[in-house]
Design a protein around this motif. Structure first.
Motif, PDB file in Angstrom:
ATOM      1  N   SER A  34      -6.955 -13.352   3.473  1.00 58.47           N
ATOM      2  CA  SER A  34      -5.688 -13.053   4.150  1.00 58.47           C
ATOM      3  C   SER A  34      -4.657 -14.113   3.832  1.00 58.47           C
ATOM      4  CB  SER A  34      -5.894 -12.978   5.667  1.00 58.47           C
ATOM      5  OG  SER A  34      -6.787 -11.942   6.011  1.00 58.47           O
ATOM      6  N   LYS A  51     -12.172  -2.560  -3.767  1.00 63.69           N
ATOM      7  CA  LYS A  51     -11.157  -3.419  -3.165  1.00 63.69           C
ATOM      8  C   LYS A  51     -10.134  -2.551  -2.451  1.00 63.69           C
ATOM      9  CE  LYS A  51      -7.549  -6.841  -4.174  1.00 63.69           C
ATOM     10  NZ  LYS A  51      -6.901  -7.669  -5.221  1.00 63.69           N
ATOM     11  N   ASN A 106      -0.946  -9.943   4.738  1.00 62.12           N
ATOM     12  CA  ASN A 106      -1.784  -8.973   4.045  1.00 62.12           C
ATOM     13  C   ASN A 106      -3.241  -9.432   4.102  1.00 62.12           C
ATOM     14  OD1 ASN A 106      -2.286  -6.773   1.878  1.00 62.12           O
ATOM     15  ND2 ASN A 106      -3.104  -8.623   0.940  1.00 62.12           N
ATOM     16  N   THR A 111      -6.595  -2.995   0.325  1.00 68.05           N
ATOM     17  CA  THR A 111      -5.618  -3.967   0.816  1.00 68.05           C
ATOM     18  C   THR A 111      -4.865  -3.364   1.998  1.00 68.05           C
ATOM     19  OG1 THR A 111      -3.815  -3.226  -0.621  1.00 68.05           O
ATOM     20  CG2 THR A 111      -5.354  -4.825  -1.530  1.00 68.05           C
ATOM     21  N   TYR A 170      -1.782 -10.062  -4.064  1.00 67.96           N
ATOM     22  CA  TYR A 170      -1.903  -9.728  -2.653  1.00 67.96           C
ATOM     23  C   TYR A 170      -1.396  -8.309  -2.383  1.00 67.96           C
ATOM     24  CZ  TYR A 170      -2.006 -14.813  -2.683  1.00 67.96           C
ATOM     25  OH  TYR A 170      -2.286 -16.120  -2.981  1.00 67.96           O
ATOM     26  N   GLY A 171      -2.301  -7.406  -2.112  1.00 71.11           N
ATOM     27  CA  GLY A 171      -1.954  -6.076  -1.643  1.00 71.11           C
ATOM     28  C   GLY A 171      -0.999  -5.322  -2.540  1.00 71.11           C
ATOM     29  N   SER A 228      -6.018   0.753  -3.197  1.00 76.29           N
ATOM     30  CA  SER A 228      -7.466   0.540  -3.249  1.00 76.29           C
ATOM     31  C   SER A 228      -7.969   1.005  -4.605  1.00 76.29           C
ATOM     32  CB  SER A 228      -8.184   1.302  -2.129  1.00 76.29           C
ATOM     33  OG  SER A 228      -8.107   2.695  -2.317  1.00 76.29           O
ATOM     34  N   ASP A 279      -7.026  -8.505   2.100  1.00 74.70           N
ATOM     35  CA  ASP A 279      -7.762  -7.803   1.047  1.00 74.70           C
ATOM     36  C   ASP A 279      -9.241  -7.796   1.405  1.00 74.70           C
ATOM     37  OD1 ASP A 279      -5.426  -7.563  -0.573  1.00 74.70           O
ATOM     38  OD2 ASP A 279      -5.693  -9.633  -1.201  1.00 74.70           O
TER      39      ASP A 279
END
Length: 282
Positions: free
Chosen positions: A96, A140, A115, A142, A263-264, A163, A117
């Motif tokens: 995060s 994965k 965010n 997010t 990140y995301g 994802s 993950d």
């Protein structure tokens, strides 16, 4: 000597039973070291991490805290009839990003959590005489912070439920105090479905000799992805590993990252980060 005495003094039936063991039973009875180097500068490596520094993202430069919790766990050693052995691991990680300036705001209405993950998957690892490899499959996803979305409605209106699943093959070679590695990845499924499929990664790291329970570390990780328009993400960590305060060693390092945001849904945005990082691998 104790092990030698146990073998010499073992009853004949025990030795006969050992000789009859299948490769799978022998793999269970023996200690098999199929290991891949811990990639110190790879932000996707499962570990416990706390990093405090400055994050330049979304057109702002602010104090940030990066937190990660993850683990690699051995499920079992596998032996084939020809004597080849492999390690089967499961891996998981949650990471995060927080806006530190917003943590103290009333009811966290500033959106301190930016965010998160989530990564989960499995891998097969094989150690050879001069090098090692691993084959992995991971999922994965997010998720933007709720308060962040409330205070930044433009991301709510254009939200991407990012994802994807990835298969990867990585190889590493160790030489004296150095590890060198490279890998290729392919996305098998993604949301949105038009994400570029291919990615690559390479890097190196140096771990020095112990000196009073401390040893120096320097690591560089380079990666890219078609969704980044093949721009390169670079992460550098340099510092020390300390062994005498905890059961397993931990690392204290200066960290610098630059490239496309990992990140995301911000993966199309430029970013940079610098800070002090505390790492601990299980």
């Amino acid at each position: 000597m104790k092990c030698y005495d146990e073998i010499v003094n073992a009853p004949p039936e025990a030795l006969q039973q050992s000789a009859k063991d299948t490769p799978q039973q022998q793999a269970t009875n023996a200690t098999i070291k199929n290991e891949f180097p811990i990639l110190i500068a790879d932000i996707n490596e499962p570990n416990l991490m706390l990093s405090l520094g400055r994050l330049d993202l979304l057109g702002r430069d602010f104090k940030a805290a990066l937190i990660s919790a993850g683990k690699r766990h051995l499920i079992r050693n596998i032996a084939l009839p020809n004597g080849e052995t492999f390690a089967l691991n499961v891996i998981g990680q949650i990471r995060s990003q927080f806006d530190v300036d917003e943590i103290d705001t009333r009811n966290n209405r500033g959106g301190a959590l930016i965010n998160t993950d989530f990564i989960i998957g499995g891998e097969v690892v094989k150690s050879m005489e001069d090098w090692s490899w691993r084959f992995s499959y991971t999922h994965k996803s997010t998720h933007l912070g709720d308060e962040f979305l409330i205070d930044n409605p433009e991301f709510l209106e254009n939200r991407i439920n990012l994802s994807y699943e990835t298969i990867r093959w990585d190889a590493a070679k160790s030489f004296n105090h150095w590890d060198w590695y490279a890998g290729l990845g392919f996305i098998t499924r993604s949301e949105p479905g038009d994400l570029e499929k291919f990615m690559w990664q390479a890097g190196w790291q140096y771990v020095g000799d112990h000196w009073h329970n401390i040893k120096p570390i320097w690591a560089v990780d380079l990666s890219s992805w078609g969704a980044y328009d093949w721009n390169i993400n670079a992460t550098m960590r340099a510092g020390i590993e300390i062994r005498n305060f905890t059961h397993t060693p931990f690392q204290l390092m200066f960290e610098y990252q630059e490239g496309q945001s990992p990140y995301g849904q911000f993966f199309t945005d430029d970013f940079s980060y610098s800070g002090i990082t505390l790492l601990k691998h299980w």
